[in-house]
Design a protein around this motif. Structure first.
Motif, PDB file in Angstrom:
ATOM      1  N   ARG A 198      29.059  53.902  46.139  1.00 20.51           N
ATOM      2  CA  ARG A 198      29.446  52.691  46.860  1.00 20.51           C
ATOM      3  C   ARG A 198      29.609  52.957  48.354  1.00 20.51           C
ATOM      4  O   ARG A 198      29.841  54.084  48.776  1.00 20.51           O
ATOM      5  CB  ARG A 198      30.748  52.145  46.273  1.00 20.51           C
ATOM      6  CG  ARG A 198      30.593  51.752  44.832  1.00 20.51           C
ATOM      7  CD  ARG A 198      31.883  51.251  44.261  1.00 20.51           C
ATOM      8  NE  ARG A 198      32.338  50.030  44.932  1.00 20.51           N
ATOM      9  CZ  ARG A 198      33.346  49.282  44.483  1.00 20.51           C
ATOM     10  NH1 ARG A 198      33.976  49.617  43.371  1.00 20.51           N
ATOM     11  NH2 ARG A 198      33.709  48.207  45.143  1.00 20.51           N
ATOM     12  N   ARG A 222      19.520  49.141  47.176  1.00 18.89           N
ATOM     13  CA  ARG A 222      20.848  48.589  47.390  1.00 18.89           C
ATOM     14  C   ARG A 222      21.088  47.515  46.335  1.00 18.89           C
ATOM     15  O   ARG A 222      20.267  46.610  46.158  1.00 18.89           O
ATOM     16  CB  ARG A 222      20.903  47.967  48.786  1.00 18.89           C
ATOM     17  CG  ARG A 222      22.219  47.346  49.176  1.00 18.89           C
ATOM     18  CD  ARG A 222      22.112  46.817  50.594  1.00 18.89           C
ATOM     19  NE  ARG A 222      23.368  46.244  51.048  1.00 18.89           N
ATOM     20  CZ  ARG A 222      23.742  44.992  50.779  1.00 18.89           C
ATOM     21  NH1 ARG A 222      22.963  44.190  50.089  1.00 18.89           N
ATOM     22  NH2 ARG A 222      24.907  44.555  51.224  1.00 18.89           N
ATOM     23  N   TYR A 223      22.190  47.653  45.625  1.00 16.75           N
ATOM     24  CA  TYR A 223      22.523  46.689  44.585  1.00 16.75           C
ATOM     25  C   TYR A 223      23.841  46.022  44.954  1.00 16.75           C
ATOM     26  O   TYR A 223      24.894  46.660  44.924  1.00 16.75           O
ATOM     27  CB  TYR A 223      22.643  47.385  43.240  1.00 16.75           C
ATOM     28  CG  TYR A 223      21.373  48.098  42.843  1.00 16.75           C
ATOM     29  CD1 TYR A 223      20.364  47.426  42.141  1.00 16.75           C
ATOM     30  CD2 TYR A 223      21.161  49.429  43.197  1.00 16.75           C
ATOM     31  CE1 TYR A 223      19.195  48.074  41.793  1.00 16.75           C
ATOM     32  CE2 TYR A 223      19.993  50.076  42.857  1.00 16.75           C
ATOM     33  CZ  TYR A 223      19.017  49.408  42.157  1.00 16.75           C
ATOM     34  OH  TYR A 223      17.841  50.047  41.822  1.00 16.75           O
ATOM     35  N   ALA A 224      23.771  44.741  45.293  1.00 20.88           N
ATOM     36  CA  ALA A 224      24.981  44.009  45.668  1.00 20.88           C
ATOM     37  C   ALA A 224      25.398  43.138  44.499  1.00 20.88           C
ATOM     38  O   ALA A 224      24.634  42.293  44.034  1.00 20.88           O
ATOM     39  CB  ALA A 224      24.711  43.165  46.910  1.00 20.88           C
ATOM     40  N   TYR A 225      26.610  43.366  44.000  1.00 23.74           N
ATOM     41  CA  TYR A 225      27.123  42.570  42.889  1.00 23.74           C
ATOM     42  C   TYR A 225      27.928  41.409  43.451  1.00 23.74           C
ATOM     43  O   TYR A 225      28.777  41.602  44.310  1.00 23.74           O
ATOM     44  CB  TYR A 225      27.985  43.445  41.980  1.00 23.74           C
ATOM     45  CG  TYR A 225      27.191  44.579  41.373  1.00 23.74           C
ATOM     46  CD1 TYR A 225      26.514  44.394  40.159  1.00 23.74           C
ATOM     47  CD2 TYR A 225      27.074  45.803  42.021  1.00 23.74           C
ATOM     48  CE1 TYR A 225      25.765  45.428  39.604  1.00 23.74           C
ATOM     49  CE2 TYR A 225      26.325  46.833  41.485  1.00 23.74           C
ATOM     50  CZ  TYR A 225      25.675  46.644  40.278  1.00 23.74           C
ATOM     51  OH  TYR A 225      24.922  47.648  39.740  1.00 23.74           O
ATOM     52  N   VAL A 233      29.047  46.964  46.272  1.00 23.52           N
ATOM     53  CA  VAL A 233      27.668  47.306  46.621  1.00 23.52           C
ATOM     54  C   VAL A 233      27.433  48.757  46.254  1.00 23.52           C
ATOM     55  O   VAL A 233      28.234  49.613  46.608  1.00 23.52           O
ATOM     56  CB  VAL A 233      27.396  47.086  48.130  1.00 23.52           C
ATOM     57  CG1 VAL A 233      25.955  47.438  48.470  1.00 23.52           C
ATOM     58  CG2 VAL A 233      27.681  45.650  48.527  1.00 23.52           C
ATOM     59  N   TYR A 240      24.625  52.002  46.141  1.00 25.04           N
ATOM     60  CA  TYR A 240      23.396  52.555  46.694  1.00 25.04           C
ATOM     61  C   TYR A 240      22.917  53.689  45.797  1.00 25.04           C
ATOM     62  O   TYR A 240      23.712  54.454  45.262  1.00 25.04           O
ATOM     63  CB  TYR A 240      23.633  53.084  48.102  1.00 25.04           C
ATOM     64  CG  TYR A 240      23.970  52.008  49.105  1.00 25.04           C
ATOM     65  CD1 TYR A 240      22.972  51.347  49.800  1.00 25.04           C
ATOM     66  CD2 TYR A 240      25.297  51.641  49.349  1.00 25.04           C
ATOM     67  CE1 TYR A 240      23.267  50.356  50.718  1.00 25.04           C
ATOM     68  CE2 TYR A 240      25.610  50.649  50.274  1.00 25.04           C
ATOM     69  CZ  TYR A 240      24.596  50.016  50.954  1.00 25.04           C
ATOM     70  OH  TYR A 240      24.895  49.033  51.855  1.00 25.04           O
TER      71      TYR A 240
END
Lengths: 114, 114
Positions: free
Chosen positions: A38, A69-72, A79, A81
């Motif tokens: 994160r 990049r994964y933004a929840y 977020v 990475y």
DNA sequence: TATTCCGGTTACCAATAGGTAACCACAAAA
DNA sequence: TTTTGTGGTTACCTATTGGTAACCGGAATA
């Protein structure tokens, strides 16, 4: 922070240096390793980096396809990475830099610390 | 141009990046390769570098033991630079960066130029 | 009601990197 | 006498990098 003239070179090596040839990106990639991590963790783990610079570097690394990049959509936001295949393929190179340094670095450190 | 905080880190990888982690040094080392080369040649071959910056980088590389400098007492002066064992040992790493880039770089170049 | 959490963004300022052009020595050549 | 060649150095200025601190949403917690 990326050098445009380097990135537009017709030499593939120069382009690579234009992309990852600054002090923060190798550090970030090395810290990430194979895990998912994160933003706040990176900020806490990497010494001396400011959030502003970390944000910029992560954005460029994403643009250059080195990480994902994964933004929840949660509150508060989360977020994560993670290195992409390209980023993961760079890890062995960092490892060899580490070994190279260990082998050839002239130690200026004191042998012992009181 | 060297990052002192990086160089004083207790992490060998961070120290390595503090030493060679800038845009010019890998380029210079790559251009030098295994040959002996003069200051003026480096200045002519490396695009966009100024003599001032080239001088500074060469001095730091010498201080860090990556290259050796041979000044011949002639008029006009002649100075040759050559990678040390440590510098030569860095060449394969640069080679692997080149290969990494060729494999993963997304080509944004036009397929043909008129 | 105020605070915390998280991952940013923004405005502003300071530090650093880097560029330019002039200058240097000294001998040989023009 | 002037120019050339070589490997720098220097002063000066600008561009870029990087740091700081405040601010944001929006729900949960105190």
């Amino acid at each position: 922070m990326r050098d445009e003239r380097f990135c537009n070179s017709n030499c593939p090596f120069t382009r690579a240096i234009g992309t990852i040839g600054n002090k923060w990106k190798p550090i970030i990639i090395n810290v990430m390793g194979t895990r998912s991590i994160r933003f706040g963790q990176l900020d806490a783990i990497i010494p001396h980096i400011s959030r502003k610079v970390l944000t910029e570097q992560l954005k460029e690394l994403e643009e250059d396809g080195l990480l994902e990049r994964y933004a929840y959509k949660e509150i508060p936001p989360r977020v994560e990475y993670r290195l992409s295949e390209k980023g993961l393929a760079f890890l062995p190179i960092l490892e060899s830099i580490k070994e190279w340094n260990l082998k050839y670095e002239v130690s200026t450190m004191p042998a012992m610390e009181a």
